[in-house]
Design an enzyme around this catalytic site. Structure first.
Site, mmCIF file in Angstrom:
data_model
loop_
_atom_site.group_PDB
_atom_site.id
_atom_site.type_symbol
_atom_site.label_atom_id
_atom_site.label_comp_id
_atom_site.label_asym_id
_atom_site.label_seq_id
_atom_site.Cartn_x
_atom_site.Cartn_y
_atom_site.Cartn_z
ATOM 1 N N LYS A 19 0.844 -1.212 0.000
ATOM 2 C CA LYS A 19 0.000 0.000 0.000
ATOM 3 C C LYS A 19 0.876 1.258 0.000
ATOM 4 O O LYS A 19 0.638 2.186 -0.764
ATOM 5 C CB LYS A 19 -0.940 0.016 1.221
ATOM 6 C CG LYS A 19 -1.900 -1.144 1.265
ATOM 7 C CD LYS A 19 -2.837 -1.060 2.461
ATOM 8 C CE LYS A 19 -2.157 -1.197 3.802
ATOM 9 N NZ LYS A 19 -1.516 -2.517 4.039
ATOM 10 N N ARG A 95 -10.289 -0.009 8.801
ATOM 11 C CA ARG A 95 -9.814 -1.369 9.060
ATOM 12 C C ARG A 95 -10.930 -2.252 9.596
ATOM 13 O O ARG A 95 -10.760 -3.446 9.761
ATOM 14 C CB ARG A 95 -8.728 -1.351 10.139
ATOM 15 C CG ARG A 95 -7.421 -0.811 9.680
ATOM 16 C CD ARG A 95 -6.766 -1.785 8.740
ATOM 17 N NE ARG A 95 -5.470 -2.229 9.168
ATOM 18 C CZ ARG A 95 -4.361 -1.515 9.026
ATOM 19 N NH1 ARG A 95 -4.392 -0.325 8.498
ATOM 20 N NH2 ARG A 95 -3.205 -2.024 9.398
ATOM 21 N N ARG A 129 12.090 -5.086 5.049
ATOM 22 C CA ARG A 129 11.580 -3.701 5.024
ATOM 23 C C ARG A 129 12.353 -2.802 5.986
ATOM 24 O O ARG A 129 12.583 -3.140 7.139
ATOM 25 C CB ARG A 129 10.096 -3.678 5.417
ATOM 26 C CG ARG A 129 9.606 -2.241 5.660
ATOM 27 C CD ARG A 129 8.141 -2.034 5.585
ATOM 28 N NE ARG A 129 7.372 -2.937 6.399
ATOM 29 C CZ ARG A 129 6.058 -3.047 6.323
ATOM 30 N NH1 ARG A 129 5.392 -2.309 5.468
ATOM 31 N NH2 ARG A 129 5.415 -3.888 7.091
ATOM 32 N N ARG A 162 10.457 -1.733 11.549
ATOM 33 C CA ARG A 162 9.252 -1.503 12.341
ATOM 34 C C ARG A 162 9.130 -2.544 13.437
ATOM 35 O O ARG A 162 9.388 -3.719 13.232
ATOM 36 C CB ARG A 162 8.008 -1.550 11.434
ATOM 37 C CG ARG A 162 7.735 -0.212 10.791
ATOM 38 C CD ARG A 162 6.649 -0.233 9.771
ATOM 39 N NE ARG A 162 5.449 -0.959 10.095
ATOM 40 C CZ ARG A 162 4.369 -0.989 9.317
ATOM 41 N NH1 ARG A 162 4.372 -0.299 8.193
ATOM 42 N NH2 ARG A 162 3.308 -1.673 9.659
ATOM 43 N N ARG A 173 -0.991 -9.832 12.336
ATOM 44 C CA ARG A 173 -1.581 -8.782 11.487
ATOM 45 C C ARG A 173 -2.256 -9.388 10.256
ATOM 46 O O ARG A 173 -3.324 -8.941 9.838
ATOM 47 C CB ARG A 173 -0.496 -7.774 11.072
ATOM 48 C CG ARG A 173 -0.100 -6.850 12.217
ATOM 49 C CD ARG A 173 1.264 -6.239 12.020
ATOM 50 N NE ARG A 173 1.348 -5.442 10.806
ATOM 51 C CZ ARG A 173 2.470 -5.196 10.135
ATOM 52 N NH1 ARG A 173 3.616 -5.694 10.560
ATOM 53 N NH2 ARG A 173 2.452 -4.453 9.064
#
Ligand code: G5P
Ligand code: MG
Length: 224
Positions: A19, A95, A129, A162, A173
């Site tokens: 995203k 969400r 990431r 993160r 998640r």
């Protein structure tokens, strides 16, 4: 082309589906403001505001921030966006179905971009990431590595990983997304605003998204 005067759009997809990455490309090619609920939360957590301390326990464990608290955090921003003259793209909100209903009361959306990437591909990519926390810029050691390892391309500041990218948080998640996304996607499909894009890489998905958005608003940069 049926150009929309002020485009109110959402980008949805599982954690790690791209995203943020696709949004960066959208902002480069179209006049759109990108607002990411996750970036807003991470900034509050970094600045250790009262609300930041409250939300940290949810975010770092990979859980959703409760609806009421989330709306308190993002409500003003949504009101500001809905009364502005800008095109905007919301990333990470709503969400839950309840958040979608709250958003509808503030600003109905005309376009919902849904990214559909296989979970095994996602699990692999989030390991690499790195982010520039103040801006939310996203990198990946395999896919879009920073020019200087460990440093943001624009500011040269240090990149971080993160807290919620630990394997156990990512698993949680993804489970939460699987449970919660269905009713929201159905809701937008009923409103005829849902557009789904499938693929294993952003480079495969991005041209499809570009082509679709170019039917809604004028691109500032032609890529095809
Ligand atoms: P966020 O911040 O909304 P998520 O979990 O929805 O977080 P996330 O993790 O930010 O989504 P993304 O933006 O979909 O993922 O993906 P990305 O960062 O662009 O890409 C992932 C990685 O893959 C990057 O390293 C990128 O470079 C790389 N990549 C992209 N494309 C490719 C490719 O083609 N190939 C390869 N190899 N790599 C690629 O929410 C975080 C938390 O905040 C709270 C929750 O706690 C949530 O868990 N939260 C909310 N809680 C309640 N309500 C809300 N509305 C909330 N919003 C946030
Ligand atoms: Mg993101």
């Amino acid at each position: 082309m049926a150009v929309i005067k002020r485009l109110h759009a959402l980008i949805m997809g599982a954690p790690g589906s791209g995203k943020g990455t696709v949004s960066e490309r959208i902002v480069q090619s179209f006049n759109l403001l990108h607002v990411s609920s996750g970036d807003i939360l991470r900034n509050m957590i970094r600045e250790k505001t009262d609300l930041g301390v409250q939300v940290n326990k949810f975010v770092s464990n990979g859980q959703l921030v409760p609806d009421e608290l989330m709306l308190k955090i993002i409500g003003d921003e949504l009101n500001r966006l809905s009364s502005s003259n800008n095109n905007w793209l919301l990333d990470g909100f709503p969400r839950t179905k309840s958040q979608a209903l709250s958003l509808f009361k503030i600003a109905p959306v005309q376009v919902v971009i849904s990214l559909d990437v296989p979970f095994d591909v996602i699990i692999d990519r989030v390991k690499g990431r790195w982010i520039h926390a103040p801006s939310g810029r996203v990198y990946n050691t395999d896919f879009n590595a920073p020019k200087v390892p460990g440093r943001d391309d624009v500011t040269g500041e240090l990149l971080v990983q993160r807290e919620d990218d630990k394997p156990e948080s990512v698993k949680k998640r993804l489970e939460i997304y699987s449970q919660m996304a269905g009713p929201i996607l159905e809701y937008y499909a009923e409103q005829n605003v849902l557009a789904k894009f499938s693929g294993k890489t952003t480079n495969e998905i991005w041209p499809q998204v570009y082509k679709y958005l170019a039917t809604k608003i004028e691109p500032k940069e032609k890529i095809v």
